[in-house]
Design an enzyme around this catalytic site. Structure first.
Site, short mmCIF file in Angstrom:
data_model
loop_
_atom_site.label_atom_id
_atom_site.label_comp_id
_atom_site.label_asym_id
_atom_site.label_seq_id
_atom_site.Cartn_x
_atom_site.Cartn_y
_atom_site.Cartn_z
N LYS A 178 0.83 -1.20 0.00
CA LYS A 178 0.00 0.00 0.00
C LYS A 178 0.87 1.25 0.00
CE LYS A 178 -4.34 -1.82 1.46
NZ LYS A 178 -4.24 -2.86 2.52
N LYS A 225 -9.16 -16.03 -10.54
CA LYS A 225 -10.04 -15.87 -9.38
C LYS A 225 -11.03 -14.75 -9.62
CE LYS A 225 -9.29 -14.11 -4.64
NZ LYS A 225 -9.50 -12.66 -4.78
N LYS A 262 -13.14 -8.41 -6.76
CA LYS A 262 -13.51 -7.01 -7.03
C LYS A 262 -12.47 -6.34 -7.89
CE LYS A 262 -14.24 -5.84 -2.67
NZ LYS A 262 -14.89 -6.96 -2.02
P1 ADP Z 1 -11.86 -9.33 -3.49
O1 ADP Z 1 -10.84 -10.33 -3.93
O2 ADP Z 1 -13.04 -9.30 -4.39
O3 ADP Z 1 -11.31 -7.97 -3.16
P2 ADP Z 1 -11.94 -9.63 -0.67
O4 ADP Z 1 -10.46 -9.62 -0.64
O5 ADP Z 1 -12.71 -8.50 -0.11
O6 ADP Z 1 -12.44 -9.90 -2.17
O7 ADP Z 1 -12.47 -11.01 -0.07
C1 ADP Z 1 -13.04 -11.22 1.16
C2 ADP Z 1 -13.04 -12.72 1.39
O8 ADP Z 1 -13.78 -13.38 0.35
C3 ADP Z 1 -11.63 -13.32 1.31
O9 ADP Z 1 -11.12 -13.51 2.60
C4 ADP Z 1 -11.81 -14.65 0.63
O10 ADP Z 1 -11.90 -15.68 1.59
C5 ADP Z 1 -13.13 -14.57 -0.07
N1 ADP Z 1 -12.99 -14.59 -1.53
C6 ADP Z 1 -12.84 -13.53 -2.34
N2 ADP Z 1 -12.80 -13.90 -3.64
C7 ADP Z 1 -12.92 -15.24 -3.65
C8 ADP Z 1 -12.97 -16.25 -4.69
N3 ADP Z 1 -12.89 -15.94 -5.97
N4 ADP Z 1 -13.13 -17.53 -4.33
C9 ADP Z 1 -13.24 -17.87 -3.03
N5 ADP Z 1 -13.21 -16.99 -2.01
C10 ADP Z 1 -13.06 -15.70 -2.30
#
Ligand code: ADP
Ligand code: TRP
Length: 326
Positions: free
Chosen positions: A111, A193, A196
């Site tokens: 960051k 994967k 967001k």
């Molecule tokens: P993003 O990757 O969309 O920013 P976050 O980092 O906010 O999502 O994710 C919050 C939680 O959601 C993570 O701790 C993870 O366990 C789960 N997660 C996010 N994306 C996935 C995915 N594609 N498959 C499985 N679990 C996920």
């Protein structure tokens, strides 16, 4: 009963990856443990949200989690900033948190590199706040993704350090908890994967038309030329999504078509879109219903905060005494 704590950053909407990754764990855990789930609004201040956005983001994420089935009768569901005891523990833990160890945290370094003009002390001490969130309830288990492992190590270290300094065993060392069967939801763009920041997410709040459009745009290839051939990643991703949201029959139907080189990706995508919609539509309806019931949301937050404060203030009594406040 074992104690579980997890925090949710109020950023963006929940997508299918969040649902099958994190939310499903929460739903299972709330039946088995004494759970504290909270919206980490203080953590979100590191990026300086606009005042109106701050509370709107908190309400939005709260409505989404409740719509998914987080149950205020089973778990304490609260907003972090309603439990001021956490701030006090954050202060005490910071007195024994060292600059060097905080600077070494990878997500801090990332960051700091990405936003060099906003390397604030809140960002540096983000892991201290997270440690306070967790140990204030004497949690044993913390359901988090792999990306949080370093913060969890710091949490354990700070718990251990407090115990050492004050010759106590007040704080257990919490472990990260990811059930073996948790799945990784792939994206629709051929990347590994759904996420967001990957820009490839299907959100629980997406309306049917949006979902159809997103799925129809999914990347494919020109189709198999040999029977029973291995699927390339982009195709495997579509099948993984089918496995998650469709019936076993549907999955087998398209798998069979693939193996006999008779697959039409357009048909697969149409079916996949409808099955995703069948899954998300009831959740979407509940999100909209809950979000419009401000009174219900307030009641949930109040009750959750009360449960969390009871647990936190009991811990803080012991902490103050150990530190030497008379
Ligand atoms: P993003 O990757 O969309 O920013 P976050 O980092 O906010 O999502 O994710 C919050 C939680 O959601 C993570 O701790 C993870 O366990 C789960 N997660 C996010 N994306 C996935 C995915 N594609 N498959 C499985 N679990 C996920
Ligand atoms: N840092 C976590 C994340 O980025 C959110 C969080 C804050 C948290 N406090 C926590 C998670 C306490 C578990 C326990 O996702």
């Amino acid at each position: 009963m074992e104690i579980v704590v997890s925090g949710i950053r109020p950023t963006g909407n929940l997508h299918l990856g969040n649902y099958f990754g994190a939310v499903k764990n929460f739903l299972q855990m709330q039946n088995e443990y004494n759970c504290f789930f909270f919206i980490a609004d203080w953590h979100s201040l590191t990026t300086h949200p606009k005042p109106n956005d701050l509370s709107a983001n908190v309400s939005k994420i709260m409505a989404e989690y409740l719509a998914c089935g987080l149950d205020p009768d089973k778990a304490a569901i609260y907003v972090q900033s309603d439990v001021k005891e956490i701030l006090e523990l954050y202060l005490y833990l910071n007195m024994n948190a060292y600059l060097g160890e905080l600077q070494r945290v990878t997500s801090f370094k990332d960051k700091a590199r990405k936003q060099p003009d906003n390397v604030n002390a809140g960002l540096l001490t983000y892991p201290t706040l997270m440690a306070a969130d967790i140990i204030i309830h004497k949690a044993q288990k913390v359901p988090v993704g792999r990306d949080q492992e370093q913060n969890m190590e710091i949490t354990r270290r700070f718990a251990r350090r407090f115990n050492m300094i004050y010759e106590t065993d007040l704080f257990p060392e919490p472990e990260s908890y990811t059930p073996a069967e948790s799945v990784k939801v792939p994206g629709l763009d051929g990347s590994g994967k759904m996420g967001k920041s990957e820009g490839n997410a299907i959100y629980l709040i997406d309306d049917p038309e949006t979902i159809r459009k997103k799925v129809m745009k999914a990347v494919t290839d020109s189709g198999p030329t040999q029977q029973n051939s291995e699927k390339p990643e982009v195709i495997e991703n579509l099948f993984t999504l089918l496995k998650i949201v469709s019936s076993a029959d549907t999955y087998e139907f398209f798998n069979e078509k693939y193996n006999s080189c008779a697959i039409r990706y357009g048909d697969l995508k149409k079916q996949l879109a409808e099955d995703i919609i069948n899954f998300t539509e009831p959740i979407r309806d509940r999100i909209l219903g809950i979000a419009s019931d401000k009174e219900y949301m307030q009641r949930v937050a109040n009750e959750g905060a009360e449960k969390a404060r009871e647990s936190a203030s009991a811990t803080m009594k012991e902490v103050r005494k150990l530190i030497g406040f008379k």
